[in-house]
Write an enzyme that holds these catalytic residues in place. Structure first.
Site, PDB file in Angstrom:
ATOM      1  N   ASP A 483      14.562 -17.559 -11.353  1.00  0.00           N
ATOM      2  CA  ASP A 483      14.476 -17.445 -12.807  1.00  0.00           C
ATOM      3  C   ASP A 483      13.142 -17.927 -13.355  1.00  0.00           C
ATOM      4  O   ASP A 483      12.817 -17.686 -14.515  1.00  0.00           O
ATOM      5  CB  ASP A 483      15.563 -18.319 -13.445  1.00  0.00           C
ATOM      6  CG  ASP A 483      16.839 -17.549 -13.709  1.00  0.00           C
ATOM      7  OD1 ASP A 483      16.763 -16.331 -13.885  1.00  0.00           O
ATOM      8  OD2 ASP A 483      17.907 -18.187 -13.733  1.00  0.00           O
TER       9      ASP A 483
HETATM   10  C1  GLC Z   1      19.670 -21.432 -11.218  1.00  0.00           C
HETATM   11  C2  GLC Z   1      20.317 -20.183 -11.744  1.00  0.00           C
HETATM   12  C3  GLC Z   1      20.258 -19.055 -10.754  1.00  0.00           C
HETATM   13  C4  GLC Z   1      18.871 -18.887 -10.249  1.00  0.00           C
HETATM   14  C5  GLC Z   1      18.308 -20.181  -9.694  1.00  0.00           C
HETATM   15  C6  GLC Z   1      16.871 -20.081  -9.279  1.00  0.00           C
HETATM   16  O1  GLC Z   1      20.483 -22.007 -10.235  1.00  0.00           O
HETATM   17  O2  GLC Z   1      21.665 -20.398 -12.085  1.00  0.00           O
HETATM   18  O3  GLC Z   1      20.697 -17.858 -11.354  1.00  0.00           O
HETATM   19  O4  GLC Z   1      18.887 -17.896  -9.257  1.00  0.00           O
HETATM   20  O5  GLC Z   1      18.409 -21.179 -10.677  1.00  0.00           O
HETATM   21  O6  GLC Z   1      16.015 -19.973 -10.351  1.00  0.00           O
HETATM   22  C1  GLC Z   2      15.603 -22.901 -15.782  1.00  0.00           C
HETATM   23  C2  GLC Z   2      15.869 -23.526 -14.447  1.00  0.00           C
HETATM   24  C3  GLC Z   2      16.494 -22.552 -13.496  1.00  0.00           C
HETATM   25  C4  GLC Z   2      17.648 -21.874 -14.145  1.00  0.00           C
HETATM   26  C5  GLC Z   2      17.294 -21.306 -15.514  1.00  0.00           C
HETATM   27  C6  GLC Z   2      18.508 -20.739 -16.191  1.00  0.00           C
HETATM   28  O1  GLC Z   2      14.675 -21.894 -15.666  1.00  0.00           O
HETATM   29  O2  GLC Z   2      14.711 -24.041 -13.866  1.00  0.00           O
HETATM   30  O3  GLC Z   2      16.875 -23.213 -12.335  1.00  0.00           O
HETATM   31  O4  GLC Z   2      18.080 -20.845 -13.327  1.00  0.00           O
HETATM   32  O5  GLC Z   2      16.745 -22.294 -16.313  1.00  0.00           O
HETATM   33  O6  GLC Z   2      18.214 -20.039 -17.349  1.00  0.00           O
END
Ligand code: GLC
Ligand code: GLC
Length: 811
Positions: A483
């Site tokens: 993300d």
């Molecule tokens: C969080 C989110 C997941 C994403 C991950 C890596 O755990 O829930 O959807 O893949 O972060 O950014």
């Molecule tokens: C932030 C976090 C990530 C998560 C995301 C969800 O980017 O670092 O882990 O998946 O929020 O929106």
């Protein structure tokens, strides 16, 4: 250092000090009503949706931590204490918390009084129950007072924490008999209320926080408890609560018992009122009646045990390693259930107010859950698919209560569509229920626009196939699994969301990771097509996959590992030529799982590079070298200090991808090493460093670049649960559901000489004993099925329901 121990017989983690490094919580409830409960009695309850139907308040970043919850105050003479230690923090003579499967028991003893608090959510009801057993263990008679206390939330947790000009005028309650009804907004658009009750008449009550706690009081020193008792207050606005007062006389050796409940009640629109302004209490009274006595509590607790016994019986392991057994048989599967229920919504790190259910998260959760209750996985798949758009893209999140996609986050996360294929594939492998593919499912929750689930899968695949970039690799959109790799975002203003700023799509930025996913799950889609006789579609699919596989090996390969992406300027992300962020874990795991470069050698090289460059003693970090500066063209990933979260933290979720990848190459020793490093039961001894619960995975452990290397955060709600269960149950122990039967292909460490897995699969029970007398890592020499040689490969056929199949595998 440890703060407790595993009681495997009772399937509990037993905490023997209230001063755990962080609150260590449990989840009560598994369908409608949920409660998060910490080892000191902190926590909160909600019905289905942690944002929209919050029953009790919680202040996540309070100081001291974890003050709101389901506390009992005991007043013994002038001394006031809590059996869970919080919030008074009065030193106890004895403290113990047992977190079990769906229940928690907290015991506190002080000056000859023992109080046991048993809390759980019954299997088929919308309430939290708490049985309290008080015993006089001393040799003098005791007169004690007991006060339960909960603070209500005004339903929408977001509004509750922000819109005070309104909230402070809306609060309403009713008190009747031994129950306190919280009915804020019931007079207008709500048809639900909360009720807190006791199974006996209290001596007194309060419903106004100001009166019970005091305007300048604190939960550690409620004025009513420390002063003259409850005041009989009725809340008008401000902060409605439920507090009660009981007087208990106990001669030496004598025990008394009370039952408390916190329920959620909905009334039909025309049955809301008993008389003008007075809520219809009939369903609440019926609920209370169901749990009048201790026998009813025993019965419900037994039902809960039976429920969990049945769930965990679908996959059980017998082996010499006690830590491995407790992870596989108890805690990993338990966490899979919790992540399936919660997605990433409500924990002590996820406020329940932000995201609801994540599209990719919930799809992945199914991989670790589907064997337990396939029927619920089926329902979830159809809900998720209904948030897909007609072009195959998808809402990134949806609210569990409404099941509608959240427009504020929208779509544009280009890995999402492919995860739907992963989830459906896992479901089909588990159940063989091909009929699900014929279900008519809406697009964008629009009942007027439906297509079969099979057509949804086709559009998922087509979405990626038709969104390829300059190198013929998939375009990344807002982000892929990571993300925080936001290649089209370019955010320069604080407070902007990295995920939703900028265009949702650029024509240049590409993801090698999605390339790997496309090959892997595209292949699964092709298999599904074949099983339905759609060979032309299967061939067309395989043609597209071939093209992307070539693109990955051509432009996604960096010489020693797979690159991560191309940014919006067409520059490599995750290559040797980069000054930071040269190698990322995700494409190594995903591309090898997809079989890319397995024959031509790139796969083995990539995994060697992971070991050389990303390994640490606490797990594999996400990337190296960590980014030290914010880079506009990369987004959120560079916003984190080095070693945290996606910027070179040990992001536990993708460690099991490496386990699965290593198993494809037959590296049993290495697969098991990677598995063990992040598995919580193996970290119990360093709980002082790790800090989160030693019975569940956390999303992230600080990486080697961080000052707090080894410290975990964001426990419970992480795709790590599902993926590690896949990695240990399927990749290492080698029991893999396929479309046609149960495949057996272990990939284990050499010193694992024997183990047995009992697997319930499509109605039959397979007892699979694996023997490894020669200390191999992989390869099956012989399989006996019910005593006879099985010569048809290593996929055991589907047996008639009720069969018991004895399988002996020699490696
Ligand atoms: C969080 C989110 C997941 C994403 C991950 C890596 O755990 O829930 O959807 O893949 O972060 O950014
Ligand atoms: C932030 C976090 C990530 C998560 C995301 C969800 O980017 O670092 O882990 O998946 O929020 O929106």
């Amino acid at each position: 250092m440890k703060y407790g121990f595993f009681d495997d017989i009772r399937r509990e983690y037993v905490i023997d000090t209230p001063r755990t490094p962080l609150p260590w919580i449990n989840y009560l409830g598994s369908e409608g009503f949920f409660t998060l409960l910490s080892n000191t009695g902190g926590g909160y309850s909600f019905y289905r949706d942690a944002r929209l139907r919050r029953l009790t308040r919680y202040r996540y970043n309070n100081c001291p931590l974890d003050q709101e919850g389901f506390h009992l105050y005991i007043k013994d003479g002038e001394m006031v204490w809590n059996p869970g230690w919080q919030p008074t923090q009065t030193e106890l003579d004895f403290y113990q918390c047992r977190h079990g499967l769906g229940y928690t028991v907290i015991t506190g003893k002080k000056s000859g009084i023992s109080v046991v608090q048993e809390l759980f959510v019954p299997e088929k009801d919308n309430c939290l129950l708490m049985r309290v057993t008080i015993e006089n263990t001393g040799n003098e008679g005791k007169n004690i007072m007991l006060f339960p206390y909960v603070e209500f939330c005004l339903w929408d947790a977001m509004e509750d924490g922000s819109n005070f000009q309104r909230n402070y005028s809306t609060g309403e309650v009713e008190v009747s008999g031994s129950a306190i009804y919280h009915k804020t907004e019931y007079r207008e658009r709500r048809n639900h209320y909360a009720v807190f009750w006791a199974n006996r008449e209290p001596e007194g009550f309060d419903t106004s926080r100001e009166r019970f706690i005091g305007v300048y009081g604190s939960p550690a020193r409620p004025e009513a408890v420390f002063g003259d008792g409850c005041t009989g207050s009725i809340a008008h606005g401000w902060q409605p609560i439920a507090a009660q007062e009981f007087h208990i006389h106990l001669t030496p050796g004598k025990t008394d018992q009370l039952i408390f409940g916190l329920g959620y009640i909905e009334n039909a629109e025309d049955e809301k009122w008993e008389s003008p302004g007075i809520v219809n209490k009939r369903p609440a009274l019926q609920m209370m009646e169901r749990y009048r006595n201790s026998e009813s509590i025993d019965r419900e607790l037994a039902a809960l045990k039976a429920y969990w016994n049945a769930l965990l019986s679908h996959y059980t392991l017998r082996c010499a390693d006690e830590k491995l057994s407790r992870m596989v048989n108890i805690w990993n599967q338990y966490q899979c259930m919790v992540t399936f229920n919660m997605s990433r919504s409500a924990s002590y790190f996820e406020s329940g107010m932000g995201r609801g259910m994540g599209f990719r998260d919930s799809c992945q959760d199914i991989l670790g859950f589907v064997h337990m209750i396939p029927g619920r996985a089926r329902e979830r798949i159809l809900d998720i698919a209904a948030t897909q758009f007609p072009d195959g893209s998808a809402y990134h999140q949806y609210q569990p209560l409404t099941k509608k996609g959240n427009s504020d986050i929208g779509s544009g996360f280009n890995d999402d569509p492919l995860w739907l294929i992963a989830a459906v594939d896992a479901y089909l492998r588990e159940t063989g229920d091909l009929k699900i593919l014929d279900e008519a499912v809406p697009f964008d929750n629009n009942e007027q626009n439906k297509a079969t689930l099979m057509e949804h899968l086709r559009r998922s695949f087509r979405y990626t196939a038709s969104h390829l970039g300059p190198h013929r690799l998939p375009l990344i959109g807002r982000a892929d699994w990571n993300d925080c790799l936001n290649l089209n975002c370019f955010s320069a203003h604080p407070g902007e969301s990295f995920q939703t700023s900028g265009p949702s799509e650029g024509a240049v930025a590409e993801s090698v990771f999605i390339g790997g996913m496309f090959v892997l799950y595209g292949g699964r889609y092709a298999d599904i097509c074949r099983s339905r006789g759609l060979s032309e579609e299967a061939e067309k699919t395989e043609e597209c996959i071939r093209e992307v596989r070539e693109a990955v090996l051509r432009d996604g390969w960096d010489g020693e590992w797979f690159r991560r992406a191309y940014d919006a300027f067409g520059q490599v992300v995750g290559g040797k030529a980069c000054s930071e962020g040269q190698i990322f874990i995700e494409p190594q795991g995903m591309c090898v799982m997809a079989g890319i470069g397995v024959e031509s050698g790139e796969a083995a090289k990539a995994l060697r590079s992971v070991e050389e460059r990303l390994d640490t003693k606490y797990g594999i970090v996400l990337l190296q070298p960590a980014y030290t500066q914010y880079r506009l063209e990369l987004g959120e990933i560079t916003s984190y200090p080095p070693g945290y979260k996606e910027n070179a933290g040990i992001f536990c979720h993708n460690n099991p991808w490496i386990v699965c990848a290593e198993s494809i190459l037959g590296h049993g020793e290495r697969a098991y090493q990677v598995y063990r490093r992040t598995a919580p039961a193996y970290l119990e001894d360093i709980s002082d460093i790790h800090r989160t619960e030693p019975y569940v995975y956390s999303q992230m452990i600080a990486g080697k670049d961080a000052p707090t290397f080894g410290e975990a955060k964001n426990s419970w709600l992480t795709g790590t649960a599902a993926w590690t269960f896949v990695s240990i149950s399927q990749a290492i122990l080698g029991i893999k559901p396929t479309l046609n039967g149960l495949k057996v292909s272990p990939c284990i460490p050499k010193n694992m000489i024997e183990y047995t897995v009992t697997r319930k699969y499509r109605g039959a029970v397979y007892l699979v004993t694996v023997q490894n007398p020669e200390g191999k890592e992989t390869g099956v020499k012989e399989i006996l099925v019910n005593g006879e040689a099985f010569s048809d490969g290593n996929i055991l056929p589907v047996f008639p329901e009720g069969s018991i199949v004895n399988v002996t595998v020699t490696m």
